[in-house]
Design a protein around this motif. Structure first.
Motif, PDB file in Angstrom:
ATOM      1  N   HIS A   1       0.832  -1.203   0.000  1.00 16.40           N
ATOM      2  CA  HIS A   1       0.000   0.000   0.000  1.00 16.40           C
ATOM      3  C   HIS A   1       0.862   1.246   0.000  1.00 16.40           C
ATOM      4  O   HIS A   1       2.080   1.203   0.233  1.00 16.40           O
ATOM      5  CB  HIS A   1      -0.929  -0.003   1.212  1.00 16.40           C
ATOM      6  CG  HIS A   1      -2.161  -0.820   1.020  1.00 16.40           C
ATOM      7  ND1 HIS A   1      -3.234  -0.376   0.301  1.00 16.40           N
ATOM      8  CD2 HIS A   1      -2.470  -2.084   1.454  1.00 16.40           C
ATOM      9  CE1 HIS A   1      -4.180  -1.312   0.301  1.00 16.40           C
ATOM     10  NE2 HIS A   1      -3.729  -2.356   0.986  1.00 16.40           N
ATOM     11  N   SER A   2       0.224   2.380  -0.266  1.00 15.74           N
ATOM     12  CA  SER A   2       0.900   3.673  -0.346  1.00 15.74           C
ATOM     13  C   SER A   2       0.076   4.700   0.423  1.00 15.74           C
ATOM     14  O   SER A   2      -1.060   4.428   0.835  1.00 15.74           O
ATOM     15  CB  SER A   2       1.041   4.093  -1.809  1.00 15.74           C
ATOM     16  OG  SER A   2      -0.238   4.396  -2.342  1.00 15.74           O
ATOM     17  N   PRO A   3       0.596   5.914   0.618  1.00 20.58           N
ATOM     18  CA  PRO A   3      -0.216   6.960   1.262  1.00 20.58           C
ATOM     19  C   PRO A   3      -1.526   7.224   0.525  1.00 20.58           C
ATOM     20  O   PRO A   3      -2.551   7.513   1.155  1.00 20.58           O
ATOM     21  CB  PRO A   3       0.703   8.184   1.209  1.00 20.58           C
ATOM     22  CG  PRO A   3       2.079   7.631   1.212  1.00 20.58           C
ATOM     23  CD  PRO A   3       2.000   6.356   0.423  1.00 20.58           C
ATOM     24  N   VAL A   4      -1.513   7.107  -0.808  1.00 12.13           N
ATOM     25  CA  VAL A   4      -2.733   7.346  -1.585  1.00 12.13           C
ATOM     26  C   VAL A   4      -3.796   6.312  -1.251  1.00 12.13           C
ATOM     27  O   VAL A   4      -4.966   6.640  -1.016  1.00 12.13           O
ATOM     28  CB  VAL A   4      -2.426   7.338  -3.095  1.00 12.13           C
ATOM     29  CG1 VAL A   4      -3.711   7.462  -3.905  1.00 12.13           C
ATOM     30  CG2 VAL A   4      -1.470   8.465  -3.458  1.00 12.13           C
ATOM     31  N   SER A   5      -3.412   5.046  -1.233  1.00 10.96           N
ATOM     32  CA  SER A   5      -4.396   3.990  -0.965  1.00 10.96           C
ATOM     33  C   SER A   5      -4.885   4.039   0.479  1.00 10.96           C
ATOM     34  O   SER A   5      -6.064   3.782   0.753  1.00 10.96           O
ATOM     35  CB  SER A   5      -3.803   2.617  -1.281  1.00 10.96           C
ATOM     36  OG  SER A   5      -2.648   2.374  -0.510  1.00 10.96           O
ATOM     37  N   PHE A   6      -3.999   4.393   1.435  1.00  5.35           N
ATOM     38  CA  PHE A   6      -4.451   4.495   2.823  1.00  5.35           C
ATOM     39  C   PHE A   6      -5.392   5.685   3.012  1.00  5.35           C
ATOM     40  O   PHE A   6      -6.368   5.602   3.758  1.00  5.35           O
ATOM     41  CB  PHE A   6      -3.236   4.599   3.757  1.00  5.35           C
ATOM     42  CG  PHE A   6      -2.929   3.294   4.449  1.00  5.35           C
ATOM     43  CD1 PHE A   6      -3.286   3.088   5.764  1.00  5.35           C
ATOM     44  CD2 PHE A   6      -2.304   2.272   3.768  1.00  5.35           C
ATOM     45  CE1 PHE A   6      -3.025   1.886   6.398  1.00  5.35           C
ATOM     46  CE2 PHE A   6      -2.025   1.065   4.386  1.00  5.35           C
ATOM     47  CZ  PHE A   6      -2.387   0.862   5.717  1.00  5.35           C
ATOM     48  N   ASN A   7      -5.098   6.791   2.347  1.00  7.21           N
ATOM     49  CA  ASN A   7      -6.029   7.923   2.411  1.00  7.21           C
ATOM     50  C   ASN A   7      -7.372   7.555   1.812  1.00  7.21           C
ATOM     51  O   ASN A   7      -8.429   8.002   2.276  1.00  7.21           O
ATOM     52  CB  ASN A   7      -5.443   9.125   1.672  1.00  7.21           C
ATOM     53  CG  ASN A   7      -4.403   9.864   2.487  1.00  7.21           C
ATOM     54  OD1 ASN A   7      -4.348   9.718   3.711  1.00  7.21           O
ATOM     55  ND2 ASN A   7      -3.566  10.642   1.827  1.00  7.21           N
ATOM     56  N   LYS A   8      -7.339   6.741   0.771  1.00 12.84           N
ATOM     57  CA  LYS A   8      -8.591   6.322   0.131  1.00 12.84           C
ATOM     58  C   LYS A   8      -9.430   5.475   1.077  1.00 12.84           C
ATOM     59  O   LYS A   8     -10.642   5.692   1.200  1.00 12.84           O
ATOM     60  CB  LYS A   8      -8.274   5.537  -1.151  1.00 12.84           C
ATOM     61  CG  LYS A   8      -9.480   5.254  -2.019  1.00 12.84           C
ATOM     62  CD  LYS A   8     -10.017   6.535  -2.632  1.00 12.84           C
ATOM     63  CE  LYS A   8     -11.170   6.282  -3.580  1.00 12.84           C
ATOM     64  NZ  LYS A   8     -11.705   7.534  -4.124  1.00 12.84           N
ATOM     65  N   ILE A   9      -8.810   4.527   1.743  1.00 11.94           N
ATOM     66  CA  ILE A   9      -9.579   3.674   2.650  1.00 11.94           C
ATOM     67  C   ILE A   9     -10.050   4.473   3.865  1.00 11.94           C
ATOM     68  O   ILE A   9     -11.158   4.247   4.381  1.00 11.94           O
ATOM     69  CB  ILE A   9      -8.762   2.434   3.086  1.00 11.94           C
ATOM     70  CG1 ILE A   9      -9.685   1.397   3.748  1.00 11.94           C
ATOM     71  CG2 ILE A   9      -7.632   2.794   4.003  1.00 11.94           C
ATOM     72  CD1 ILE A   9     -10.725   0.811   2.827  1.00 11.94           C
ATOM     73  N   LEU A  10      -9.259   5.459   4.306  1.00 16.25           N
ATOM     74  CA  LEU A  10      -9.718   6.329   5.388  1.00 16.25           C
ATOM     75  C   LEU A  10     -10.952   7.117   4.960  1.00 16.25           C
ATOM     76  O   LEU A  10     -11.913   7.255   5.731  1.00 16.25           O
ATOM     77  CB  LEU A  10      -8.603   7.298   5.788  1.00 16.25           C
ATOM     78  CG  LEU A  10      -7.514   6.785   6.714  1.00 16.25           C
ATOM     79  CD1 LEU A  10      -6.384   7.788   6.807  1.00 16.25           C
ATOM     80  CD2 LEU A  10      -8.067   6.474   8.096  1.00 16.25           C
ATOM     81  N   ASP A  11     -10.924   7.611   3.734  1.00 19.80           N
ATOM     82  CA  ASP A  11     -12.058   8.376   3.223  1.00 19.80           C
ATOM     83  C   ASP A  11     -13.304   7.506   3.110  1.00 19.80           C
ATOM     84  O   ASP A  11     -14.411   7.951   3.421  1.00 19.80           O
ATOM     85  CB  ASP A  11     -11.694   8.969   1.861  1.00 19.80           C
ATOM     86  CG  ASP A  11     -12.748   9.940   1.354  1.00 19.80           C
ATOM     87  OD1 ASP A  11     -13.175  10.811   2.122  1.00 19.80           O
ATOM     88  OD2 ASP A  11     -13.160   9.807   0.190  1.00 19.80           O
ATOM     89  N   VAL A  12     -13.124   6.259   2.674  1.00 20.39           N
ATOM     90  CA  VAL A  12     -14.265   5.340   2.539  1.00 20.39           C
ATOM     91  C   VAL A  12     -14.852   5.013   3.909  1.00 20.39           C
ATOM     92  O   VAL A  12     -16.082   5.078   4.116  1.00 20.39           O
ATOM     93  CB  VAL A  12     -13.827   4.050   1.817  1.00 20.39           C
ATOM     94  CG1 VAL A  12     -14.921   2.986   1.903  1.00 20.39           C
ATOM     95  CG2 VAL A  12     -13.495   4.340   0.355  1.00 20.39           C
TER      96      VAL A  12
END
Length: 496
Positions: free
Chosen positions: A97-108
Motif C-alpha cells: 500500500h501507499s499513502p494514496v491507498s491508505f487515504n482512500k480507505i480512510l475516506d471510505v
C-alpha cells in the motif's frame, strides 16, 4: 568518506520513488476483472473471510494500486466491501500500500461513521508513515463531523509521536478545510487546545474569522478578530473583505461601512479592486447609488483597475434608480463587454419592468459572441413570468400548462402539485417557482424538442420574446458535452 556515503544514501532514498514510477507506470485496469471482483465483493460482503478470500483468489485478477482505487470508486455509498477488500490486499505479499491507498480507505471508512474502525486505521497509517496533509484533513473533517473533539486534538499528538511534528502550516490547511465544511466551532476547539504546542499565526485566525462569517456568527468572528489584534497580527485584506461583506449580508450596513472607512484612513494603500467591488456591490443593491459612485470615483482616481464585474454592479445600480442614460453611457465606454456587464443591464431593466428591452440585450449578447449561462435564462424567465409564474391569456401556452405540465412530464409530480394548488385557490401563497430546477430537468434531448414546440406556440399568440428565450435554451441542449460545460445547476437564482 562518511559525508559521501551519507549523500549517496539520501540521493538513493529520494530517487527510489521516481525509479518505481518509471519502471512500473500506471497500467490500464482490465474492466472485466474489475467487474468480476466488485461483483464478488458485493455478493460476499457478509460472508466469512475464508470464503470471500477464496473467491477473490480464484478470480485471478491483477492487483495494482490503480485497480484498488477503482474498486473503492465503484462503491461510493458502501464501505464494507471496500474495507474487506482492503484486508484481503494486506495479505498479498506482492502488493504494498501507499499513502494514496491508505487515504482512500480512510475516506471510505469515514462515510461509515464507524469511529472506532476509522481510529484504528488512522493509527495504522501513522505507524506505517503513510501520513500527508490529506490524511490530517480527512481525519479532522471526519472526527469533527462526529463531534469527537478530543480525538481531533489527539490526531496531532498521535502524528507527532510518529515523526510528524507540530506544524502551523499543516494546522492552517486543516482549519481552512474544516471551516469550508461548516465545522468552524470544532476547528476553533482544536486551535485553542493546541496553543501550547503550535504557535498560531494570522493565517489560522483568518480562516476562523472567515468560517464564523460564513456561519453568520459575527459575535464569535469579532472575538477572534480582537484576539488576533491583541496578539499582534494585523488582519489581512481577505479577512477584512469577508467581515465587511458579512456585515452587509446580516443587515449591519453601518458596521460594514465603518470598517471600510477605517481601511481608507489607515490602510488605503492595501485597498484593491476586490475591496472596492464588495462595497460598490452592496451600495448598489441597497439603492445607495450616490455613495456607490463616490467610491467608484475614488477607485479610479487612485488608479485601481476597474474590472467588468464592478462595472456590472454600477450599471445595475444606475438602472435601479431610473438613470438609464448614464448606465448605457458606461456600457458604451467599455472596450470588451462581458457577461457580468450584460447581467447588470438585464437585472436593471427587469427591475424597471422592461422585460422586452432586457430580452433585446439578451439577443445582442448572443450576437456579439457572449454566451448566456443558466443564470441569464433564469433572470429572463422570472422577468417575463414572475417568480411564482403568471396565468397566460391563452390556455395552451400559459404558465400552468408549460411549467407545471413539464414537471409532471419529467416525473416531478410532487413539485407540480404545489403550483396546481395555486390554480385551484388563487389566494393561496405558494413558494417561488424554481426555474433553475425546471431548466435542469429539461437539459437533455427531450428538452430540445419540448422547448422548440413551446416556442412555436408562444410565437403564435404573440409572446415572441419568451419564445426566443426558451428556443435558444433548447438549442444549447443539443449535445451532452455542451450542456455539462455550459449549464451546471446553480444554487442562487435571486436576481435582486
Amino acid at each position: 568518506m562518511l559525508l559521501r556515503r551519507t549523500t549517496a544514501l539520501l540521493l538513493s532514498n529520494y530517487l527510489q520513488p521516481l525509479r518505481r514510477h518509471f519502471t512500473n507506470p500506471i497500467s490500464p485496469v482490465n474492466q472485466d476483472e474489475l467487474l468480476r471482483v466488485c461483483t464478488i465483493l458485493y455478493q460476499q460482503q457478509n460472508s466469512p473471510d475464508s470464503r470471500l478470500h477464496s473467491k477473490l483468489t480464484s478470480s485471478n485478477f491483477n492487483l495494482t494500486h490503480e485497480f484498488f482505487l477503482q474498486v473503492c470508486n465503484n462503491f461510493p455509498y458502501s464501505w464494507r466491501p471496500v474495507y474487506r477488500f482492503f484486508l484481503f490486499t494486506q495479505q498479498n505479499p506482492n502488493f504494498t500500500h501507499s499513502p494514496v491507498s491508505f487515504n482512500k480507505i480512510l475516506d471510505v471508512v469515514s462515510k461509515s461513521r464507524n469511529i472506532d474502525l476509522f481510529w484504528n486505521i488512522l493509527h495504522e497509517t501513522a505507524r506505517r508513515h503513510f501520513v500527508n496533509d490529506k490524511t490530517f484533513i480527512i481525519a479532522l473533517k471526519t472526527l469533527g463531523g462526529a463531534r469527537e473533539l478530543k480525538k481531533c486534538v489527539e490526531v496531532f499528538h498521535l502524528m507527532n509521536s510518529n515523526g510528524y511534528g507540530y506544524s502551523v502550516e499543516r494546522l492552517s490547511k486543516v482549519v481552512k478545510e474544516m471551516c469550508r465544511v461548516k465545522l468552524v466551532e470544532e476547528a476553533k476547539f482544536v486551535v485553542f487546545k493546541l496553543k501550547d504546542f503550535v504557535k498560531v499565526d494570522g493565517v489560522v485566525y483568518k480562516h476562523l474569522i472567515c468560517g464564523f462569517c460564513d456561519k453568520g456568527d459575527m459575535i464569535e468572528a469579532s472575538k477572534i478578530w480582537n484576539l488576533m489584534v491583541d496578539e499582534g497580527f494585523e488582519p489581512d485584506v481577505d479577512a477584512v473583505e469577508k467581515f465587511m461583506e458579512t456585515f452587509f449580508k446580516v443587515n449591519q450596513f453601518g458596521e460594514g461601512l465603518k470598517l471600510f472607512q477605517t481601511m481608507r484612513l489607515k490602510r488605503i494603500d492595501e485597498l484593491g479592486v476586490s475591496t472596492y467591488r464588495v462595497v460598490i456591490k452592496w451600495l448598489c443593491k441597497k439603492g445607495m447609488i450616490s455613495h456607490a459612485l463616490e467610491v467608484f470615483d475614488e477607485m479610479r482616481e487612485r488608479g485601481v483597475r476597474v474590472d467588468n464585474l464592478t462595472l456590472g454592479y454600477v450599471v445595475y445600480g444606475l438602472l435601479a434608480k431610473h438613470r438609464v442614460r448614464e448606465a448605457y453611457q458606461i456600457v458604451e465606454g467599455i472596450d470588451v463587454v462581458d457577461i457580468s456587464v450584460y447581467h447588470g443591464l438585464i437585472k436593471g431593466l427587469l427591475k424597471l419592468r422592461r422585460a422586452n428591452e432586457a430580452t433585446q440585450v439578451f439577443r445582442e449578447m448572443i450576437k456579439k459572441g457572449c454566451e448566456p449561462n443558466m443564470h441569464t435564462y433564469i433572470m429572463l424567465l422570472q422577468g417575463h413570468l414572475g417568480r411564482r409564474g403568471r396565468k397566460g391569456s391563452d390556455p395552451l401556452v400559459n404558465f400552468d400548462t408549460i411549467f407545471v405540465g413539464g414537471l409532471v412530464k419529467v416525473g416531478q409530480s410532487r413539485e407540480g402539485i404545489k403550483y396546481v394548488e395555486r390554480v385551484m385557490n388563487r389566494g393561496m401563497e405558494v413558494p417561488r417557482f424554481d426555474y433553475n430546477k425546471f431548466l435542469h430537468y429539461f437539459s437533455n434531448e427531450e428538452g430540445v424538442v419540448m422547448f422548440e414546440e413551446v416556442g412555436k406556440k408562444l410565437k403564435e399568440v404573440g409572446l415572441v420574446d419568451l419564445a426566443d428565450i426558451l428556443q435558444r435554451y433548447g438549442q444549447k441542449m443539443t449535445t451532452r458535452d455542451r450542456r455539462r460545460n455550459t449549464f451546471p445547476i446553480i444554487e442562487d437564482t435571486n436576481n435582486e
